[in-house]
Write a protein that holds these residues in place. Sequence first.
Motif, PDB file in Angstrom:
ATOM      1  N   LYS A  80     -23.125  -4.885  13.877  1.00 52.88           N
ATOM      2  CA  LYS A  80     -23.798  -4.559  14.682  1.00 52.88           C
ATOM      3  C   LYS A  80     -24.131  -3.253  13.827  1.00 52.88           C
ATOM      4  N   LYS A 137     -37.082 -10.716  23.757  1.00 49.96           N
ATOM      5  CA  LYS A 137     -36.465  -9.988  22.749  1.00 49.96           C
ATOM      6  C   LYS A 137     -36.958 -11.283  21.462  1.00 49.96           C
ATOM      7  N   LYS A 168     -24.454   2.878  17.033  1.00 49.41           N
ATOM      8  CA  LYS A 168     -24.067   2.298  17.612  1.00 49.41           C
ATOM      9  C   LYS A 168     -22.055   2.376  17.697  1.00 49.41           C
ATOM     10  N   VAL A 203     -28.684  -5.941  14.504  1.00 49.53           N
ATOM     11  CA  VAL A 203     -27.646  -6.924  14.674  1.00 49.53           C
ATOM     12  C   VAL A 203     -27.806  -8.344  14.380  1.00 49.53           C
ATOM     13  N   LEU A 246     -24.292  -4.207  26.305  1.00 50.35           N
ATOM     14  CA  LEU A 246     -25.466  -4.433  25.266  1.00 50.35           C
ATOM     15  C   LEU A 246     -25.646  -2.954  24.089  1.00 50.35           C
ATOM     16  N   GLU A 247     -26.353  -1.987  25.085  1.00 52.71           N
ATOM     17  CA  GLU A 247     -26.420  -1.098  23.636  1.00 52.71           C
ATOM     18  C   GLU A 247     -27.298   0.186  24.891  1.00 52.71           C
ATOM     19  N   GLU A 258     -30.237 -11.354  29.991  1.00 58.72           N
ATOM     20  CA  GLU A 258     -30.698  -9.953  29.900  1.00 58.72           C
ATOM     21  C   GLU A 258     -31.331  -9.053  30.838  1.00 58.72           C
ATOM     22  N   ASN A 268     -35.171 -11.935  16.524  1.00 56.34           N
ATOM     23  CA  ASN A 268     -35.082 -10.764  17.239  1.00 56.34           C
ATOM     24  C   ASN A 268     -36.707 -10.350  16.803  1.00 56.34           C
ATOM     25  N   GLU A 285     -18.441  -7.267  17.561  1.00 55.43           N
ATOM     26  CA  GLU A 285     -18.265  -7.608  19.101  1.00 55.43           C
ATOM     27  C   GLU A 285     -18.536  -8.877  19.456  1.00 55.43           C
ATOM     28  N   GLU A 286     -17.145  -9.018  20.104  1.00 52.21           N
ATOM     29  CA  GLU A 286     -17.510 -10.135  20.915  1.00 52.21           C
ATOM     30  C   GLU A 286     -18.593 -10.209  22.042  1.00 52.21           C
ATOM     31  N   PHE A 287     -18.979 -11.974  21.387  1.00 56.26           N
ATOM     32  CA  PHE A 287     -20.521 -12.561  21.913  1.00 56.26           C
ATOM     33  C   PHE A 287     -20.164 -12.737  23.541  1.00 56.26           C
ATOM     34  N   SER A 288     -20.982 -11.772  23.935  1.00 61.01           N
ATOM     35  CA  SER A 288     -21.360 -11.872  25.524  1.00 61.01           C
ATOM     36  C   SER A 288     -22.743 -13.050  25.647  1.00 61.01           C
ATOM     37  N   MET A 339     -26.147  -7.127  29.608  1.00 60.53           N
ATOM     38  CA  MET A 339     -25.827  -9.292  29.421  1.00 60.53           C
ATOM     39  C   MET A 339     -25.464  -9.354  30.743  1.00 60.53           C
TER      40      MET A 339
HETATM   41  P1  AMP Z   1     -28.436  -5.290  20.564  1.00 65.19           P
HETATM   42  O1  AMP Z   1     -29.709  -3.988  20.188  1.00 65.19           O
HETATM   43  O2  AMP Z   1     -27.257  -3.760  20.613  1.00 65.19           O
HETATM   44  O3  AMP Z   1     -29.141  -4.352  21.969  1.00 65.19           O
HETATM   45  O4  AMP Z   1     -28.572  -6.284  20.801  1.00 65.19           O
HETATM   46  C1  AMP Z   1     -30.133  -6.917  19.679  1.00 65.19           C
HETATM   47  C2  AMP Z   1     -29.714  -8.064  20.499  1.00 65.19           C
HETATM   48  O5  AMP Z   1     -28.770  -8.998  20.658  1.00 65.19           O
HETATM   49  C3  AMP Z   1     -29.597  -7.710  22.556  1.00 65.19           C
HETATM   50  O6  AMP Z   1     -30.849  -7.961  22.977  1.00 65.19           O
HETATM   51  C4  AMP Z   1     -28.932  -9.346  22.655  1.00 65.19           C
HETATM   52  O7  AMP Z   1     -29.626 -10.353  23.081  1.00 65.19           O
HETATM   53  C5  AMP Z   1     -28.163  -9.801  21.145  1.00 65.19           C
HETATM   54  N1  AMP Z   1     -26.949  -9.267  21.660  1.00 65.19           N
HETATM   55  C6  AMP Z   1     -26.199  -8.052  21.324  1.00 65.19           C
HETATM   56  N2  AMP Z   1     -24.942  -7.817  21.016  1.00 65.19           N
HETATM   57  C7  AMP Z   1     -24.755  -8.755  21.792  1.00 65.19           C
HETATM   58  C8  AMP Z   1     -23.172  -9.201  22.470  1.00 65.19           C
HETATM   59  N3  AMP Z   1     -21.906  -9.239  22.037  1.00 65.19           N
HETATM   60  N4  AMP Z   1     -22.934 -10.448  23.000  1.00 65.19           N
HETATM   61  C9  AMP Z   1     -24.243 -11.171  22.417  1.00 65.19           C
HETATM   62  N5  AMP Z   1     -25.938 -11.259  22.221  1.00 65.19           N
HETATM   63  C10 AMP Z   1     -25.703  -9.945  22.030  1.00 65.19           C
END
Ligand code: AMP
Length: 431
Positions: free
Chosen positions: A151, A222, A111, A161, A289-290, A200, A232, A193-196, A280
Amino acid sequence: MSASVDVAKHVLVIGQGGREHALVRALRQSATVQAVHALPGSDGIALDAKCHNIDWKNFDAVLGVIRESSIDLVVIGPEIPLEAGLSDFLRANNVQVVAPSREAARLESSKIFSKEFMVEAGVPTARHFVVSTVAETLKAAKNFAPPFVLKADGLAAGKGVFICKSEADLEKAARDLFESKILGSAGSSALLEEFSPGYEISYLVLTNGSDSRPLILAQDHKRLLDNDEGPNTGGMGVVAPIEIDAALRARIDSDVVERSVRHLQKRGFMFRGVLFIGLMITPEGPSVLEYNTRFGDPETQVILPLLDGDWAVVFSELAAGRLIDLKWKPLSAACVVLAAKGYPDTPVKGAAMTLPGEASASRYLLHAGSARSATGHRSTDWQTNGGRVLNAVGIGASLREAIDAAYEIANEVKSDALVLRSDIGRRQLEG
Ligand code: AMP
Ligand code: GLY
């Protein structure tokens, strides 16, 4: 125009879940493919492919299967073989592969690497700090308001996460990662990281490392429970295609996809596969996000059947570094995941299920974590053997029809050991 490549006749899919069953099924429908193999596959995948019960970690044994079975194209499903370098090994042995190199797969397997790539590429993504102790995490958190997003750097099968409502929750998550080491070395460093806020979208593109072709947009669900509640998961269901505003689409294409692919090229990565961008959509616009460097599971289950074309042709060209334009059927698809009770933490294994005997082109089951029954002897006797057990897929002229078809076949599965969401696609239906 450059000459096109020979289309593969004997293909091998690496992996064993619902995504791989979907790949097998799509390749079986090719006009040129004569045999579809899977490694290791599963009892369910064996309905549609010749399975080789071999550990992919034994690269030489994989190569042995490829040589013996005259495999001329390999598609790698999961991320772990990519991180282990299987694609590089196969390419070094002149095998045609749909997959990124191990180096490029770090966009998923780290990440921190991925975030640095996003920043260099100039793609929109949440602000972040790299942290590796509890004290650093709490100090960095002073820059953000809750909820906090922590993360783990490494691959964690969807468990890396942590969305923390308060500083106390964040401290606990950081202690779990850095002191209790619940994820081992995958959690020895992390991103805060900052929450967004927002919704999705899964945007997958085929890329050859310098250019890309979009796949249809999909929306995964999810969380385990209806209304996006509960823990999740790897994904409980998905619908495609998703309609989004044209201006938003144009912004995603220019600010996210083009910049990402241009930076792949700048870095000189070997990438002949799928770049899966987890987005997002925030009030300010798209935020990445990833990245995943493989097909999504369950996104693949709804994307593949909607191609108006032959996946063996697409993949054969891609493995040779070429992209062809994709056309899509004017249809919709839905996939409802049937998970074992206890998923995601402790799914029950070995619980009985009776599957419907009949399927059709527009409503069918894919096998994810199932096995043939140890006790029943009918062809419909199966048992649970993993977290996500079955995927009920429906195809229809409208999203409504697709969703109804998926639930019809899901409801024909008889078992008291399975759970499913009842609201897959509802948000899309309600606009
Ligand atoms: P990721 O594996 O990085 O996609 O994260 C898994 C899940 O966590 C994502 O599908 C989002 O639902 C949530 N998530 C990850 N990063 C954020 C973020 N910066 N803000 C809000 N939700 C997040
Ligand atoms: N469905 C999300 C993933 O494949 O990572």
